[in-house]
Design a protein around this motif. Sequence first.
Motif, mmCIF file in Angstrom:
data_model
loop_
_atom_site.group_PDB
_atom_site.id
_atom_site.type_symbol
_atom_site.label_atom_id
_atom_site.label_comp_id
_atom_site.label_asym_id
_atom_site.label_seq_id
_atom_site.Cartn_x
_atom_site.Cartn_y
_atom_site.Cartn_z
ATOM 1 N N ALA A 1 32.951 38.176 40.518
ATOM 2 C CA ALA A 1 32.897 37.215 41.617
ATOM 3 C C ALA A 1 34.261 36.995 42.261
ATOM 4 O O ALA A 1 34.444 36.048 43.005
ATOM 5 C CB ALA A 1 32.353 35.882 41.109
ATOM 6 N N LEU A 2 35.223 37.874 41.990
ATOM 7 C CA LEU A 2 36.544 37.721 42.599
ATOM 8 C C LEU A 2 36.401 37.657 44.115
ATOM 9 O O LEU A 2 35.743 38.498 44.721
ATOM 10 C CB LEU A 2 37.463 38.883 42.229
ATOM 11 N N ALA A 3 37.032 36.649 44.710
ATOM 12 C CA ALA A 3 36.942 36.462 46.161
ATOM 13 C C ALA A 3 38.038 37.255 46.859
ATOM 14 O O ALA A 3 38.787 36.731 47.659
ATOM 15 C CB ALA A 3 37.041 34.983 46.488
ATOM 16 N N ALA A 4 38.143 38.533 46.519
ATOM 17 C CA ALA A 4 39.133 39.411 47.145
ATOM 18 C C ALA A 4 38.670 40.845 47.001
ATOM 19 O O ALA A 4 38.124 41.237 45.974
ATOM 20 C CB ALA A 4 40.491 39.240 46.480
ATOM 21 N N ALA A 5 38.889 41.620 48.030
ATOM 22 C CA ALA A 5 38.580 43.052 47.956
ATOM 23 C C ALA A 5 39.631 43.729 47.088
ATOM 24 O O ALA A 5 40.746 43.228 46.932
ATOM 25 C CB ALA A 5 38.588 43.655 49.364
ATOM 26 N N ASP A 6 39.260 44.867 46.520
ATOM 27 C CA ASP A 6 40.195 45.607 45.668
ATOM 28 C C ASP A 6 41.528 45.843 46.357
ATOM 29 O O ASP A 6 42.580 45.723 45.762
ATOM 30 C CB ASP A 6 39.605 46.961 45.257
ATOM 31 N N SER A 7 41.489 46.176 47.639
ATOM 32 C CA SER A 7 42.713 46.495 48.364
ATOM 33 C C SER A 7 43.583 45.270 48.631
ATOM 34 O O SER A 7 44.728 45.405 49.026
ATOM 35 C CB SER A 7 42.373 47.183 49.692
ATOM 36 N N GLU A 8 43.051 44.070 48.399
ATOM 37 C CA GLU A 8 43.808 42.847 48.634
ATOM 38 C C GLU A 8 44.586 42.389 47.415
ATOM 39 O O GLU A 8 45.457 41.533 47.523
ATOM 40 C CB GLU A 8 42.876 41.722 49.080
ATOM 41 N N LEU A 9 44.264 42.914 46.240
ATOM 42 C CA LEU A 9 44.921 42.466 45.012
ATOM 43 C C LEU A 9 46.112 43.353 44.680
ATOM 44 O O LEU A 9 46.029 44.569 44.736
ATOM 45 C CB LEU A 9 43.937 42.482 43.841
ATOM 46 N N GLY A 10 47.206 42.714 44.308
ATOM 47 C CA GLY A 10 48.372 43.449 43.846
ATOM 48 C C GLY A 10 48.283 43.766 42.366
ATOM 49 O O GLY A 10 48.938 44.677 41.876
ATOM 50 N N GLY A 11 47.470 42.998 41.642
ATOM 51 C CA GLY A 11 47.321 43.235 40.214
ATOM 52 C C GLY A 11 46.149 42.468 39.650
ATOM 53 O O GLY A 11 45.662 41.502 40.245
ATOM 54 N N VAL A 12 45.700 42.923 38.496
ATOM 55 C CA VAL A 12 44.651 42.251 37.740
ATOM 56 C C VAL A 12 45.131 42.188 36.303
ATOM 57 O O VAL A 12 45.592 43.193 35.751
ATOM 58 C CB VAL A 12 43.302 43.003 37.807
ATOM 59 N N LEU A 13 45.028 41.014 35.709
ATOM 60 C CA LEU A 13 45.464 40.799 34.342
ATOM 61 C C LEU A 13 44.291 40.232 33.555
ATOM 62 O O LEU A 13 43.620 39.321 34.025
ATOM 63 C CB LEU A 13 46.627 39.799 34.336
ATOM 64 N N ALA A 14 44.032 40.778 32.395
ATOM 65 C CA ALA A 14 42.963 40.266 31.530
ATOM 66 C C ALA A 14 43.504 40.191 30.113
ATOM 67 O O ALA A 14 43.058 40.908 29.234
ATOM 68 C CB ALA A 14 41.732 41.153 31.608
ATOM 69 N N ILE A 15 44.489 39.338 29.913
ATOM 70 C CA ILE A 15 45.115 39.250 28.594
ATOM 71 C C ILE A 15 44.471 38.186 27.719
ATOM 72 O O ILE A 15 44.418 38.322 26.513
ATOM 73 C CB ILE A 15 46.637 39.020 28.720
ATOM 74 N N THR A 16 43.964 37.121 28.330
ATOM 75 C CA THR A 16 43.349 36.059 27.531
ATOM 76 C C THR A 16 41.827 36.079 27.615
ATOM 77 O O THR A 16 41.172 35.259 27.008
ATOM 78 C CB THR A 16 43.854 34.674 27.968
ATOM 79 N N ALA A 17 41.278 37.029 28.376
ATOM 80 C CA ALA A 17 39.818 37.106 28.540
ATOM 81 C C ALA A 17 39.157 37.484 27.221
ATOM 82 O O ALA A 17 39.616 38.366 26.524
ATOM 83 C CB ALA A 17 39.463 38.139 29.601
ATOM 84 N N GLN A 18 38.094 36.787 26.891
ATOM 85 C CA GLN A 18 37.327 37.156 25.710
ATOM 86 C C GLN A 18 36.248 38.166 26.069
ATOM 87 O O GLN A 18 35.854 38.964 25.249
ATOM 88 C CB GLN A 18 36.697 35.916 25.080
#
Length: 125
Positions: A80-97
């Motif tokens: 549900a990220l409210a951004a297109a892939d090309s709009e993100l500079g990074g994605v972090l999933a360090i605390t995600a379960q």
Amino acid sequence: MKDPGALDPVSRAVLSAFAELVTSSGLGPTADVGCGPGKVTAYLTGLGVSAFGIDLSPKMIELARAAHPGLRFDIGPMSALAAADSELGGVLAITAQTLQAPEEGAKRPVAGFLARKPAVDDTGT
């Protein structure tokens, strides 16, 4: 999760390197997926990253918003990220379960980093 500033030197170095990659790319905000109470999102922001958090738990987002009122936190799954892939500079999933809501698939622990590299222009720079 511990306060990121209290993490071991290797973990702090990894977050710092990630922050440097994202900020040097100039490609937009970073999504902290499974942000929990927002500690990593706030830590990245302190390192100069334009970051926002997203988590499935309304309670975690409530805690994050209370602890870090100047930052953006959204309720929902990664899908549900409210951004297109090309709009993100990074994605972090360090605390995600989990990367998915239980009804969307199997639960499994995750940790990962993804920083985008700017496109090379015609001059090769």
